[in-house]
Structures are given as structure tokens and as C-alpha cells.
Design a protein around this motif. Sequence first.
Motif, PDB file in Angstrom:
ATOM      1  N   UNK A 160       1.152   2.060 -13.797  1.00  0.00           N
ATOM      2  CA  UNK A 160       1.849   3.255 -13.296  1.00  0.00           C
ATOM      3  C   UNK A 160       1.763   4.406 -14.299  1.00  0.00           C
ATOM      4  N   UNK A 161       1.925   4.097 -15.577  1.00  0.00           N
ATOM      5  CA  UNK A 161       1.826   5.131 -16.618  1.00  0.00           C
ATOM      6  C   UNK A 161       0.414   5.701 -16.690  1.00  0.00           C
ATOM      7  N   UNK A 162      -0.580   4.842 -16.561  1.00  0.00           N
ATOM      8  CA  UNK A 162      -1.971   5.294 -16.582  1.00  0.00           C
ATOM      9  C   UNK A 162      -2.252   6.223 -15.394  1.00  0.00           C
ATOM     10  N   UNK A 163      -1.825   5.805 -14.199  1.00  0.00           N
ATOM     11  CA  UNK A 163      -2.027   6.635 -13.009  1.00  0.00           C
ATOM     12  C   UNK A 163      -1.343   7.993 -13.166  1.00  0.00           C
ATOM     13  N   UNK A 164      -0.132   7.982 -13.671  1.00  0.00           N
ATOM     14  CA  UNK A 164       0.608   9.232 -13.863  1.00  0.00           C
ATOM     15  C   UNK A 164      -0.123  10.154 -14.837  1.00  0.00           C
ATOM     16  N   UNK A 165      -0.596   9.602 -15.936  1.00  0.00           N
ATOM     17  CA  UNK A 165      -1.271  10.397 -16.965  1.00  0.00           C
ATOM     18  C   UNK A 165      -2.537  11.067 -16.429  1.00  0.00           C
ATOM     19  N   UNK A 166      -3.233  10.405 -15.497  1.00  0.00           N
ATOM     20  CA  UNK A 166      -4.504  10.931 -14.984  1.00  0.00           C
ATOM     21  C   UNK A 166      -4.390  11.522 -13.578  1.00  0.00           C
ATOM     22  N   UNK A 167      -3.183  11.635 -13.031  1.00  0.00           N
ATOM     23  CA  UNK A 167      -3.007  12.261 -11.726  1.00  0.00           C
ATOM     24  C   UNK A 167      -3.564  11.460 -10.571  1.00  0.00           C
ATOM     25  N   UNK A 168      -3.425  10.128 -10.645  1.00  0.00           N
ATOM     26  CA  UNK A 168      -3.895   9.231  -9.592  1.00  0.00           C
ATOM     27  C   UNK A 168      -2.699   8.740  -8.790  1.00  0.00           C
ATOM     28  N   UNK A 169      -2.823   8.774  -7.469  1.00  0.00           N
ATOM     29  CA  UNK A 169      -1.788   8.232  -6.588  1.00  0.00           C
ATOM     30  C   UNK A 169      -2.421   7.086  -5.814  1.00  0.00           C
ATOM     31  N   UNK A 170      -1.893   5.882  -6.005  1.00  0.00           N
ATOM     32  CA  UNK A 170      -2.430   4.687  -5.350  1.00  0.00           C
ATOM     33  C   UNK A 170      -1.679   4.398  -4.054  1.00  0.00           C
ATOM     34  N   UNK A 171      -2.425   3.882  -3.059  1.00  0.00           N
ATOM     35  CA  UNK A 171      -1.853   3.474  -1.780  1.00  0.00           C
ATOM     36  C   UNK A 171      -2.139   1.985  -1.592  1.00  0.00           C
ATOM     37  N   UNK A 172      -1.399   1.164  -2.350  1.00  0.00           N
ATOM     38  CA  UNK A 172      -1.613  -0.281  -2.350  1.00  0.00           C
ATOM     39  C   UNK A 172      -1.392  -0.897  -0.969  1.00  0.00           C
ATOM     40  N   UNK A 173      -0.512  -0.297  -0.177  1.00  0.00           N
ATOM     41  CA  UNK A 173      -0.211  -0.844   1.145  1.00  0.00           C
ATOM     42  C   UNK A 173      -1.395  -0.750   2.114  1.00  0.00           C
ATOM     43  N   UNK A 174      -2.425   0.026   1.784  1.00  0.00           N
ATOM     44  CA  UNK A 174      -3.596   0.166   2.653  1.00  0.00           C
ATOM     45  C   UNK A 174      -4.704  -0.839   2.334  1.00  0.00           C
TER      46      UNK A 174
END
Length: 186
Positions: A160-174
Motif C-alpha cells: 500500500x505504501x509503495x502504491x501510494x508513493x508511485x500514484x498507483x491505484x489497485x483494483x484487486x476485486x477485478x
Amino acid sequence: MTTTCITPETAVQVLANEPRLWPPQSPLDPGPRGVAIRVLVPGKATGYQYACVETALAPKLLGPDPHLHHTLDELSLVLSGTLSVYVDGTVYEVPAGGMQLRPAGLVHTFFNATDKPVRFADMFFNQNFDEYLEEYFRILEAGDRSPLGHGDPAIVRRFAELDERFGVVMFHDQRQHFLDTYGLRG
């Protein structure tokens, strides 16, 4: 005339505005995990204007969960095989020699729907996304070693911290939709 050949070890010493040449490398193999990456052009070597990462993906394998980047544009050049790329409801089949652009802000993922490995080069502009990918795989390996696996709260927090730092939003439910619809593993 002198030609300077840049290796990954010396790339960080090159100024962003100098010409450079990277030597060819042997084809990347998907490896035991089914996916492998290697940085071909580190973002540091270009003053973070550009980075390039080669990816090898085994047959019938889903790449990352569907996601978007707030500011990052991606351009894929397929080196061998056929890459399937999902972007905002459309699947593009990209054969060897073809390219596919994913502008920032669009939900996307990629996968190999074929029975043969696929290799491609992803080019990232104006962000050091090569460093994201290297850290992502370090966290993945830490999850493999954790007694709690990838559900370990510390591992989940690091992702989550890595995604936040690089502006990535994950959609794990898909993710499950792609596994079921295209007969993939992941």
C-alpha cells in the motif's frame, strides 16, 4: 569516432543529456514464478525522463491486478509472442513488433492468453517506475518468506505504501474476473 557502451552498472554515471548505447542481452525467461523483469534503461540514467523494463510472462498467466497510474504513461513494445492488454473495457491483442500505449488514469492490466511465453519492453515516461517494479518484487519475495504469506499485515502495508508513493491505484476485486474469463492462472 568513439562509441560508449553503457552497462547497468555504469548507467547511473551518465548524464541525462548524453548519447548512450545499451548492449543487447539474451532473451529473458519467465522463470519459476512465471514472470520475470529486468531493467534495461534505469530511470536514473535519463534524469527520470524515461525508463525501460523488459518483462517475460509465461503462458496463460495474468500480470498485475487491474490498476491505474495517476501520472504515468506506459508504452509496450512486444518482442516475442502475443501480449493481451486490457484498457478500460477493451482487450488489445498485441503481436510481436506491435506497440500499445496506456495513458495515465485508465484502468488496465496485461496477460498472456496464449500457450507460448511473451516478452515485451515497457517504457515509462517521467517517472522512475523501474524502481517501483524492483521494490514490488522485493516485497513479493518477502511475502513468500512470511509465515502469514502475502496476507501478512506488514506485507500488505508495504504494498500500500509503495502504491501510494508511485500514484498507483489497485483494483484487486477485478482479478478473479480475468482469471475466469480468459482461463488464466495468477
